[in-house]
Write a protein that holds these residues in place. Structure first.
Motif, PDB file in Angstrom:
ATOM      1  N   ALA A 170       0.821  -1.207   0.000  1.00 33.10           N
ATOM      2  CA  ALA A 170       0.000   0.000   0.000  1.00 33.10           C
ATOM      3  C   ALA A 170       0.853   1.253   0.000  1.00 33.10           C
ATOM      4  CB  ALA A 170      -0.937  -0.008   1.218  1.00 33.10           C
ATOM      5  N   ALA A 171       1.921   1.248   0.791  1.00 35.02           N
ATOM      6  CA  ALA A 171       2.813   2.407   0.819  1.00 35.02           C
ATOM      7  C   ALA A 171       3.477   2.618  -0.538  1.00 35.02           C
ATOM      8  CB  ALA A 171       3.871   2.217   1.905  1.00 35.02           C
ATOM      9  N   ALA A 172       3.823   1.510  -1.203  1.00 40.02           N
ATOM     10  CA  ALA A 172       4.427   1.621  -2.531  1.00 40.02           C
ATOM     11  C   ALA A 172       3.444   2.160  -3.555  1.00 40.02           C
ATOM     12  CB  ALA A 172       4.939   0.253  -2.981  1.00 40.02           C
ATOM     13  N   ASN A 173       2.134   1.965  -3.299  1.00 37.84           N
ATOM     14  CA  ASN A 173       1.105   2.467  -4.211  1.00 37.84           C
ATOM     15  C   ASN A 173       0.624   3.864  -3.858  1.00 37.84           C
ATOM     16  OD1 ASN A 173       1.063   0.118  -5.784  1.00 37.84           O
ATOM     17  ND2 ASN A 173      -0.410  -0.883  -4.414  1.00 37.84           N
ATOM     18  N   GLY A 174       1.258   4.494  -2.876  1.00 35.99           N
ATOM     19  CA  GLY A 174       0.947   5.886  -2.569  1.00 35.99           C
ATOM     20  C   GLY A 174       0.033   6.120  -1.393  1.00 35.99           C
ATOM     21  N   PHE A 175      -0.416   5.058  -0.716  1.00 37.25           N
ATOM     22  CA  PHE A 175      -1.260   5.239   0.460  1.00 37.25           C
ATOM     23  C   PHE A 175      -0.402   5.620   1.665  1.00 37.25           C
ATOM     24  CE2 PHE A 175      -3.890   2.279  -2.086  1.00 37.25           C
ATOM     25  CZ  PHE A 175      -5.061   3.021  -2.133  1.00 37.25           C
ATOM     26  N   HIS A 176      -0.926   6.521   2.509  1.00 37.70           N
ATOM     27  CA  HIS A 176      -0.197   6.982   3.685  1.00 37.70           C
ATOM     28  C   HIS A 176      -0.711   6.350   4.973  1.00 37.70           C
ATOM     29  CE1 HIS A 176       0.790  10.896   1.267  1.00 37.70           C
ATOM     30  NE2 HIS A 176       1.424   9.822   0.821  1.00 37.70           N
ATOM     31  N   GLY A 177      -1.701   5.541   4.885  1.00 35.83           N
ATOM     32  CA  GLY A 177      -2.267   4.885   6.061  1.00 35.83           C
ATOM     33  C   GLY A 177      -3.272   3.851   5.626  1.00 35.83           C
ATOM     34  N   ARG A 178      -3.852   3.162   6.601  1.00 37.00           N
ATOM     35  CA  ARG A 178      -4.817   2.119   6.267  1.00 37.00           C
ATOM     36  C   ARG A 178      -5.786   1.935   7.421  1.00 37.00           C
ATOM     37  NH1 ARG A 178      -2.131  -3.782   7.480  1.00 37.00           N
ATOM     38  NH2 ARG A 178      -1.234  -3.239   9.501  1.00 37.00           N
ATOM     39  N   LEU A 179      -6.941   1.392   7.067  1.00 35.07           N
ATOM     40  CA  LEU A 179      -7.939   0.981   8.044  1.00 35.07           C
ATOM     41  C   LEU A 179      -8.316  -0.466   7.731  1.00 35.07           C
ATOM     42  CD1 LEU A 179     -10.375   4.037   8.356  1.00 35.07           C
ATOM     43  CD2 LEU A 179      -8.827   3.160  10.108  1.00 35.07           C
ATOM     44  N   ARG A 180      -8.262  -1.293   8.753  1.00 39.48           N
ATOM     45  CA  ARG A 180      -8.598  -2.710   8.596  1.00 39.48           C
ATOM     46  C   ARG A 180      -9.986  -2.911   9.205  1.00 39.48           C
ATOM     47  NH1 ARG A 180      -3.663  -4.226  12.186  1.00 39.48           N
ATOM     48  NH2 ARG A 180      -4.715  -2.482  13.232  1.00 39.48           N
ATOM     49  N   VAL A 181     -10.957  -3.227   8.365  1.00 40.24           N
ATOM     50  CA  VAL A 181     -12.359  -3.309   8.793  1.00 40.24           C
ATOM     51  C   VAL A 181     -12.849  -4.745   8.619  1.00 40.24           C
ATOM     52  CG1 VAL A 181     -14.693  -2.433   8.456  1.00 40.24           C
ATOM     53  CG2 VAL A 181     -12.723  -0.916   8.112  1.00 40.24           C
ATOM     54  N   ILE A 225      -8.459   1.251   2.666  1.00 40.11           N
ATOM     55  CA  ILE A 225      -9.398   0.495   3.494  1.00 40.11           C
ATOM     56  C   ILE A 225      -9.411  -0.948   3.006  1.00 40.11           C
ATOM     57  CG2 ILE A 225     -11.800   0.197   4.182  1.00 40.11           C
ATOM     58  CD1 ILE A 225     -12.175   3.148   4.091  1.00 40.11           C
ATOM     59  N   ARG A 226      -9.114  -1.854   3.929  1.00 40.70           N
ATOM     60  CA  ARG A 226      -9.137  -3.279   3.612  1.00 40.70           C
ATOM     61  C   ARG A 226     -10.269  -3.934   4.394  1.00 40.70           C
ATOM     62  NH1 ARG A 226      -4.405  -6.981   3.779  1.00 40.70           N
ATOM     63  NH2 ARG A 226      -5.766  -8.027   2.288  1.00 40.70           N
ATOM     64  N   LEU A 227     -11.042  -4.758   3.721  1.00 38.95           N
ATOM     65  CA  LEU A 227     -12.177  -5.449   4.330  1.00 38.95           C
ATOM     66  C   LEU A 227     -11.829  -6.921   4.538  1.00 38.95           C
ATOM     67  CD1 LEU A 227     -15.129  -3.955   2.240  1.00 38.95           C
ATOM     68  CD2 LEU A 227     -14.204  -3.127   4.410  1.00 38.95           C
ATOM     69  N   PHE A 228     -12.239  -7.446   5.697  1.00 36.35           N
ATOM     70  CA  PHE A 228     -11.991  -8.842   6.035  1.00 36.35           C
ATOM     71  C   PHE A 228     -13.324  -9.481   6.438  1.00 36.35           C
ATOM     72  CE2 PHE A 228      -8.229  -6.375   6.948  1.00 36.35           C
ATOM     73  CZ  PHE A 228      -7.174  -7.142   6.481  1.00 36.35           C
ATOM     74  N   GLU A 229     -13.780 -10.467   5.683  1.00 36.17           N
ATOM     75  CA  GLU A 229     -14.983 -11.203   6.048  1.00 36.17           C
ATOM     76  C   GLU A 229     -14.578 -12.362   6.947  1.00 36.17           C
ATOM     77  OE1 GLU A 229     -18.342 -11.349   2.944  1.00 36.17           O
ATOM     78  OE2 GLU A 229     -16.505 -11.472   1.749  1.00 36.17           O
ATOM     79  N   VAL A 230     -14.964 -12.275   8.224  1.00 36.58           N
ATOM     80  CA  VAL A 230     -14.515 -13.243   9.212  1.00 36.58           C
ATOM     81  C   VAL A 230     -15.674 -13.619  10.131  1.00 36.58           C
ATOM     82  CG1 VAL A 230     -12.134 -12.412   9.165  1.00 36.58           C
ATOM     83  CG2 VAL A 230     -13.759 -11.411  10.784  1.00 36.58           C
ATOM     84  N   PRO A 231     -15.596 -14.776  10.806  1.00 36.99           N
ATOM     85  CA  PRO A 231     -16.596 -15.100  11.832  1.00 36.99           C
ATOM     86  C   PRO A 231     -16.549 -14.088  12.971  1.00 36.99           C
ATOM     87  CG  PRO A 231     -15.327 -17.051  11.207  1.00 36.99           C
ATOM     88  CD  PRO A 231     -14.644 -15.874  10.582  1.00 36.99           C
TER      89      PRO A 231
END
Length: 327
Positions: free
Chosen positions: A39-50, A77-83
């Motif tokens: 993500a940093a290599a693609n220009g994002f400066h932060g992330r949210l894991r939802v 923003i990254r989405l995770f489908e989890v129990p």
């Protein structure tokens, strides 16, 4: 030593059991670290894991993510489908920044607040006898077989439905529990059972033969909750929470206070009009498949019923055998 081997078996030691229990969390953290570098290599400066659990209603999530992308384009923003259990442990272990679930019992260390609401409706096949009701009494729904979400997969959703059903004197006849709403709508479309789901899930169904009806009386609501760790949020997470709060829990009251002007029967053609115009019916059927939210649940339900009527007939014309047997 992680395991003990004999000529007949291999068993884990206590140390091995602890490694096995923590390995998924370590691997997930490693995977997230790898994705952060990308993500940093693609220009994002932060992330949210939802994290997403419990078959949450999809009604507001796309608009929320679009707004985040518009206002914070540098935050991935990254989405995770989890129990649900994995979401809760991941929030406590800082593997996720926030999550959405329909469960309101999450234990200590987690802050929970309502994000949005969705009206509970009955999903039924076209031409079902209960379609005679504009708003269906729940006690009449319970006289028919039901297909519901699996409590092991959609724990929060199942608990909210169960609380509503337990207020009735009649015991529900549940013929099947399913892991996804797509499978639920398949059962309904086939005429095997009625389903209970949020209006947004029914409206987004790809099954053409499914019709949604609100329940009689005060409309029961299904609540989706925002979950996060009980700690000071980062700036990116704080802005995300503000956007969720701006939605307001009552934004998705689709039919709770009566039908909107756009959904009144006078605003759309009747089933008879649609069945009499096959060209228009074909065009509307295609539009409902590709953009049902815009077309509206009322119109697309009538399109489905008109399609069935053209295919099956209205049941009033008796069968006339041919004068001569086929050669």
């Amino acid at each position: 030593q992680l395991c003990v081997r004999t000529s007949r078996s291999t068993r884990l030691t206590l140390a091995g059991q602890l490694v096995m229990e923590n390995a998924p969390r370590v691997l997930l953290a490693l995977d997230q670290a790898r994705e952060s570098v990308k993500a940093a290599a693609n220009g994002f400066h932060g992330r949210l894991r939802v994290a997403l659990s419990d078959g949450i209603t999809p009604s507001r999530l796309p608009a929320l993510l679009a707004r985040c992308r518009e206002e914070d384009p540098e935050i991935e923003i990254r989405l995770f489908e989890v129990p649900l259990a994995q979401q809760l442990s991941g929030l406590r272990d800082d593997l996720y920044d926030a999550g959405f679930s329909m469960a309101d019992e999450v234990g200590d260390g987690i802050i929970i607040e309502p994000a949005w609401e969705d009206e509970l409706m009955v999903a039924m096949p076209a031409r079902h006898e209960l379609l005679a009701h504009r708003r269906v009494p729940l006690d009449e729904v319970l006289q028919h077989p039901l297909v519901l979400g699996d409590p092991a997969v959609c724990e929060g959703h199942a608990k909210q439905i169960d609380r509503i059903l337990r207020k009735q004197d009649r015991e529900p006849l549940i013929v099947q529990y399913v892991a996804t709403f797509d499978v639920m709508m398949t059962f309904v479309s086939a005429g095997l059972a009625l389903g209970l789901a949020g209006a947004a899930h029914i409206a987004s169904s790809r099954e053409p033969g499914v019709v949604g009806r609100p329940l009689a009386g005060k409309s029961p609501m299904l609540t989706t909750y925002l979950l996060r760790r009980d700690a000071e949020p980062s700036q990116a997470l704080a802005r995300f929470i503000e956007r969720v709060e701006a939605l307001g829990p009552g934004v998705v009251l689709l039919v709770a206070c009566g039908e909107s002007e756009a959904s009144k029967p006078a605003a759309v053609p009747s089933v008879e009009e649609l069945a009499a115009d096959p060209v228009r019916l074909r065009e509307l059927r295609q539009q409902c498949k590709t953009d049902r939210p815009t077309m509206g649940d009322v119109l697309c339900n009538r399109v489905a019923e008109a399609t069935n009527r053209r295919f099956l007939g209205d049941g009033k014309v008796p069968y006339t055998p041919p004068k001569e047997p086929p050669k």
